[in-house]
Design an enzyme around this catalytic site. Structure first.
Site, PDB file in Angstrom:
ATOM      1  N   ARG A  10       0.840  -1.181   0.000  1.00 40.47           N
ATOM      2  CA  ARG A  10       0.000   0.000   0.000  1.00 40.47           C
ATOM      3  C   ARG A  10       0.884   1.242   0.000  1.00 40.47           C
ATOM      4  O   ARG A  10       2.038   1.191   0.413  1.00 40.47           O
ATOM      5  CB  ARG A  10      -0.916   0.006   1.217  1.00 40.47           C
ATOM      6  CG  ARG A  10      -1.927  -1.142   1.253  1.00 40.47           C
ATOM      7  CD  ARG A  10      -2.789  -1.081   2.503  1.00 40.47           C
ATOM      8  NE  ARG A  10      -3.777  -2.147   2.521  1.00 40.47           N
ATOM      9  CZ  ARG A  10      -3.564  -3.363   3.026  1.00 40.47           C
ATOM     10  NH1 ARG A  10      -2.368  -3.646   3.570  1.00 40.47           N
ATOM     11  NH2 ARG A  10      -4.501  -4.284   3.008  1.00 40.47           N
ATOM     12  N   ARG A  23      -1.987  -2.767  -6.763  1.00 42.22           N
ATOM     13  CA  ARG A  23      -2.260  -3.992  -6.012  1.00 42.22           C
ATOM     14  C   ARG A  23      -3.253  -4.863  -6.769  1.00 42.22           C
ATOM     15  O   ARG A  23      -3.153  -6.087  -6.767  1.00 42.22           O
ATOM     16  CB  ARG A  23      -2.778  -3.645  -4.614  1.00 42.22           C
ATOM     17  CG  ARG A  23      -1.681  -3.144  -3.681  1.00 42.22           C
ATOM     18  CD  ARG A  23      -2.221  -2.517  -2.420  1.00 42.22           C
ATOM     19  NE  ARG A  23      -3.069  -3.377  -1.613  1.00 42.22           N
ATOM     20  CZ  ARG A  23      -2.633  -4.267  -0.730  1.00 42.22           C
ATOM     21  NH1 ARG A  23      -1.331  -4.444  -0.549  1.00 42.22           N
ATOM     22  NH2 ARG A  23      -3.483  -4.979  -0.017  1.00 42.22           N
ATOM     23  N   HIS A  53      -2.968   2.895  -5.698  1.00 46.47           N
ATOM     24  CA  HIS A  53      -3.483   1.694  -5.032  1.00 46.47           C
ATOM     25  C   HIS A  53      -3.862   0.619  -6.046  1.00 46.47           C
ATOM     26  O   HIS A  53      -3.833  -0.573  -5.734  1.00 46.47           O
ATOM     27  CB  HIS A  53      -4.704   2.045  -4.178  1.00 46.47           C
ATOM     28  CG  HIS A  53      -5.132   0.947  -3.267  1.00 46.47           C
ATOM     29  ND1 HIS A  53      -4.522   0.708  -2.049  1.00 46.47           N
ATOM     30  CD2 HIS A  53      -6.110   0.010  -3.393  1.00 46.47           C
ATOM     31  CE1 HIS A  53      -5.101  -0.326  -1.461  1.00 46.47           C
ATOM     32  NE2 HIS A  53      -6.073  -0.762  -2.253  1.00 46.47           N
ATOM     33  N   LYS A  88      -2.797  -1.986   7.702  1.00 44.10           N
ATOM     34  CA  LYS A  88      -4.233  -1.723   7.732  1.00 44.10           C
ATOM     35  C   LYS A  88      -4.951  -2.682   8.673  1.00 44.10           C
ATOM     36  O   LYS A  88      -5.862  -2.281   9.398  1.00 44.10           O
ATOM     37  CB  LYS A  88      -4.804  -1.848   6.308  1.00 44.10           C
ATOM     38  CG  LYS A  88      -6.284  -1.536   6.209  1.00 44.10           C
ATOM     39  CD  LYS A  88      -6.759  -1.614   4.768  1.00 44.10           C
ATOM     40  CE  LYS A  88      -8.246  -1.287   4.659  1.00 44.10           C
ATOM     41  NZ  LYS A  88      -8.704  -1.344   3.250  1.00 44.10           N
ATOM     42  N   HIS A 112      -4.315  -9.730   2.977  1.00 40.66           N
ATOM     43  CA  HIS A 112      -5.764  -9.739   3.081  1.00 40.66           C
ATOM     44  C   HIS A 112      -6.205 -10.914   3.936  1.00 40.66           C
ATOM     45  O   HIS A 112      -5.628 -12.001   3.836  1.00 40.66           O
ATOM     46  CB  HIS A 112      -6.408  -9.879   1.699  1.00 40.66           C
ATOM     47  CG  HIS A 112      -6.404  -8.614   0.909  1.00 40.66           C
ATOM     48  ND1 HIS A 112      -6.724  -8.580  -0.427  1.00 40.66           N
ATOM     49  CD2 HIS A 112      -6.128  -7.329   1.259  1.00 40.66           C
ATOM     50  CE1 HIS A 112      -6.639  -7.337  -0.867  1.00 40.66           C
ATOM     51  NE2 HIS A 112      -6.282  -6.562   0.132  1.00 40.66           N
ATOM     52  N   TYR A 134      -7.180 -21.625  12.191  1.00 36.85           N
ATOM     53  CA  TYR A 134      -6.342 -22.792  11.934  1.00 36.85           C
ATOM     54  C   TYR A 134      -5.251 -22.503  10.908  1.00 36.85           C
ATOM     55  O   TYR A 134      -4.264 -23.221  10.823  1.00 36.85           O
ATOM     56  CB  TYR A 134      -7.211 -23.968  11.449  1.00 36.85           C
ATOM     57  CG  TYR A 134      -7.979 -24.623  12.562  1.00 36.85           C
ATOM     58  CD1 TYR A 134      -7.388 -25.600  13.373  1.00 36.85           C
ATOM     59  CD2 TYR A 134      -9.284 -24.266  12.832  1.00 36.85           C
ATOM     60  CE1 TYR A 134      -8.093 -26.199  14.403  1.00 36.85           C
ATOM     61  CE2 TYR A 134     -10.004 -24.855  13.866  1.00 36.85           C
ATOM     62  CZ  TYR A 134      -9.400 -25.816  14.648  1.00 36.85           C
ATOM     63  OH  TYR A 134     -10.086 -26.404  15.675  1.00 36.85           O
TER      64      TYR A 134
END
Length: 221
Positions: free
Chosen positions: A61, A154, A151, A88, A178, A188
């Site tokens: 970012r 990305r 941006h 973020k 993300h 998990y």
């Protein structure tokens, strides 16, 4: 506890129409156009140009790249360790550094003792300042290019992952820091897939700099 009777707010769902919210995505450069843009970027001799190149190569970012500090860079391990407070999601993120990304860092050595990509403007005490988020917009103006956002690179990377690298979605999403899956799945999935991401980022760097050619790239599983 001061109101008795039917709640008038309950009628809202019946009387007002449902509004569909459409998410607007920031304009992105098609991934096939990134190599040509990167070559044009190389002709720009400025800190903002070097920072943007690093941002593209790492799929970071804007704020993460502009605020990069030398203390976060592990040259020996070829890792950029971004602390949680600068992310973020407020989780630390490790970024594997490709040879091309390392090359950018080497160009920036000795410019500032703290910040990798300092603003041309210094603080009153002479200290380095984080580059403004408008620096890239000014850079695009000098280059005479438009139709995409910082941006959006990305998204360019994410599309390349799907269409060219044929990378697993979870791998691509991990590279972008993300969150994927529901809370149980994330509980998990403790690995950040770092070593697999190294292969992915090196392949992306080869594409982004034009050294991979036009062939479809298959990232090693």
């Amino acid at each position: 506890g001061h109101f008795f009777g039917d709640n008038p707010v309950d009628l809202i769902a019946v009387t007002l129409p449902k509004v569909d919210v459409t998410q607007e995505h920031l304009a992105a450069m098609p991934w096939r156009d990134v190599p040509a843009f990167t070559r044009a970027l190389d002709a720009q001799q400025s800190t903002s140009a070097r920072c943007l190149r690093f941002l593209i190569l790492t799929a970071a970012r804007s704020g993460e790249a502009r605020g990069a500090a030398w203390s976060e860079i592990d040259f020996a391990g070829k890792v950029w360790n971004i602390p949680a407070e600068r992310m973020k999601r407020k989780k630390p993120h490790r970024v594997p550094l490709s040879p091309e990304a390392i090359e950018v860092l080497e160009e920036m050595r000795d410019l500032d003792p703290v910040l990798v990509f300092p603003s041309p403007r210094r603080g009153k005490d002479g200290s380095g300042q984080v580059m403004s988020d408008m620096a890239f917009k000014s850079l695009f103006g000098r280059m005479g290019v438009d139709g995409f956002t910082t941006h959006g690179f990305r998204s360019s990377f994410r599309d390349w992952c799907s269409e060219s690298a044929k990378a697993d979605p979870e791998l691509a999403e991990a590279a972008l820091s993300h969150a994927t899956g529901n809370s149980v799945t994330r509980a998990y999935a403790r690995s950040d897939l770092f070593e697999r991401r190294r292969d992915l980022m090196e392949a992306w760097a080869r594409h982004a700099t034009g050294s991979a050619g036009d062939v479809v790239q298959l990232v090693r599983a």
